[in-house]
Enzyme design. Structure first.
Site, PDB file in Angstrom:
ATOM      1  CE  LYS A  13       2.486  -2.061  10.667  1.00  0.00           C
ATOM      2  NZ  LYS A  13       2.898  -0.742  10.137  1.00  0.00           N
ATOM      3  NE  ARG A  88      -0.292   1.931  15.244  1.00  0.00           N
ATOM      4  CZ  ARG A  88      -0.768   1.324  14.163  1.00  0.00           C
ATOM      5  NH1 ARG A  88      -1.302   0.134  14.254  1.00  0.00           N
ATOM      6  NH2 ARG A  88      -0.715   1.919  12.996  1.00  0.00           N
ATOM      7  NE  ARG A 127      -2.028   2.724   2.740  1.00  0.00           N
ATOM      8  CZ  ARG A 127      -1.670   2.350   3.966  1.00  0.00           C
ATOM      9  NH1 ARG A 127      -0.958   1.254   4.143  1.00  0.00           N
ATOM     10  NH2 ARG A 127      -1.991   3.089   4.997  1.00  0.00           N
ATOM     11  NE  ARG A 160      -5.320   3.566   6.267  1.00  0.00           N
ATOM     12  CZ  ARG A 160      -4.485   2.858   7.038  1.00  0.00           C
ATOM     13  NH1 ARG A 160      -4.151   1.630   6.697  1.00  0.00           N
ATOM     14  NH2 ARG A 160      -3.986   3.378   8.136  1.00  0.00           N
ATOM     15  NE  ARG A 171      -1.074   6.550   9.743  1.00  0.00           N
ATOM     16  CZ  ARG A 171      -1.192   6.008   8.526  1.00  0.00           C
ATOM     17  NH1 ARG A 171      -1.462   6.767   7.469  1.00  0.00           N
ATOM     18  NH2 ARG A 171      -1.049   4.720   8.359  1.00  0.00           N
TER      19      ARG A 171
END
Ligand code: AMP
Length: 215
Positions: A13, A88, A127, A160, A171
């Site tokens: 996203k 969300r 990432r 992160r 998550r």
């Protein structure tokens, strides 16, 4: 154009929102980025949010709605916006409807980006994000000579805290319990368009633009 980019963590996203923001000249509104900025700035919000984010949980609807209300009312969003990470939960989606009605504007489209769970865990564990400009790298795709430095702005790259595999799994559970029901909500409103998020960045971007141009 007023868009929502919707989908599980790691679907891309943020990456797509940045590309679309440049191409369409509308701001990228990422609630996750705003919370991370608050954490870095050490504000009250940041202090509250940090532990929740690190645990892979959701920050309360009240806080998130307050944040989004301020942004959507600001001149920055007058010509449109791309929401990334909001709504969300179903209560957030419901409040967004009344907020948009108050502002006398309507959503153009909700892009639902789809991906396999196994791919999410793979992607997020590789990432890296730039602390300065927010550029997102994937160590499986981007061949970085220096894994500490952003090739775009020279800023420091970091992983992160919530991208550790066990937090990613948490998550994903939170996504299927609290966030996935938002999809049904938009399906009923006729705004939802599915896009396969498994392709290359360029292919996914083309697919999103095709939806936006041809409906
Ligand atoms: P993201 O960068 O979108 O993956 O968001 C990172 C984290 O910020 C999430 O795991 C949540 O803890 C928090 N967060 C971001 N947006 C929201 C939201 N709309 N509602 C609740 N929590 C959020």
């Amino acid at each position: 154009m007023r868009l929502i980019l919707f989908g599980p963590p790691g679907v891309g996203k943020g990456t797509q929102a940045k590309l679309l923001s440049t191409k369409l000249s509308i701001p990228h509104i990422s609630t996750g980025d705003m919370l991370r900025e608050a954490v870095v700035a050490g504000t009250e919000l940041g202090k509250k949010a940090k532990a929740i984010m690190d645990a892979g949980q959701l920050v309360s609807d009240d806080i998130m709605i307050g944040i989004i209300r301020d942004v959507l009312r600001s001149p920055r969003c007058a010509k449109g916006f791309i929401l990334d990470g909001f709504p969300r939960t179903v209560p957030q989606a419901k409040v967004l409807i009344s907020l948009l009605a108050e502002l006398n504007i309507a959503l153009t489209c909700v892009i639902n980006m789809e991906i396999d769970e196994a791919e999410v865990v793979q992607r997020l564990s590789r990432r890296l994000t730039c602390k300065k400009c927010g550029k997102i790298y994937n160590l499986g795709i981007d061949k970085l000579a220096d894994q500490k430095k952003c090739t775009n702005c020279g800023g420091e790259l970091y992983q992160r805290d919530d991208d550790k595999p066990e937090t990613v799994r948490k998550r994903l559970r939170v996504y299927s319990e609290s966030t996935a029901p938002v999809k049904e909500f938009y399906k009923h409103s006729g705004l939802l368009n599915n896009v396969n998020g498994m392709g290359s960045i360029e292919d996914v971007n083309k697919a999103i633009l095709a939806v936006l141009h041809h409906g």
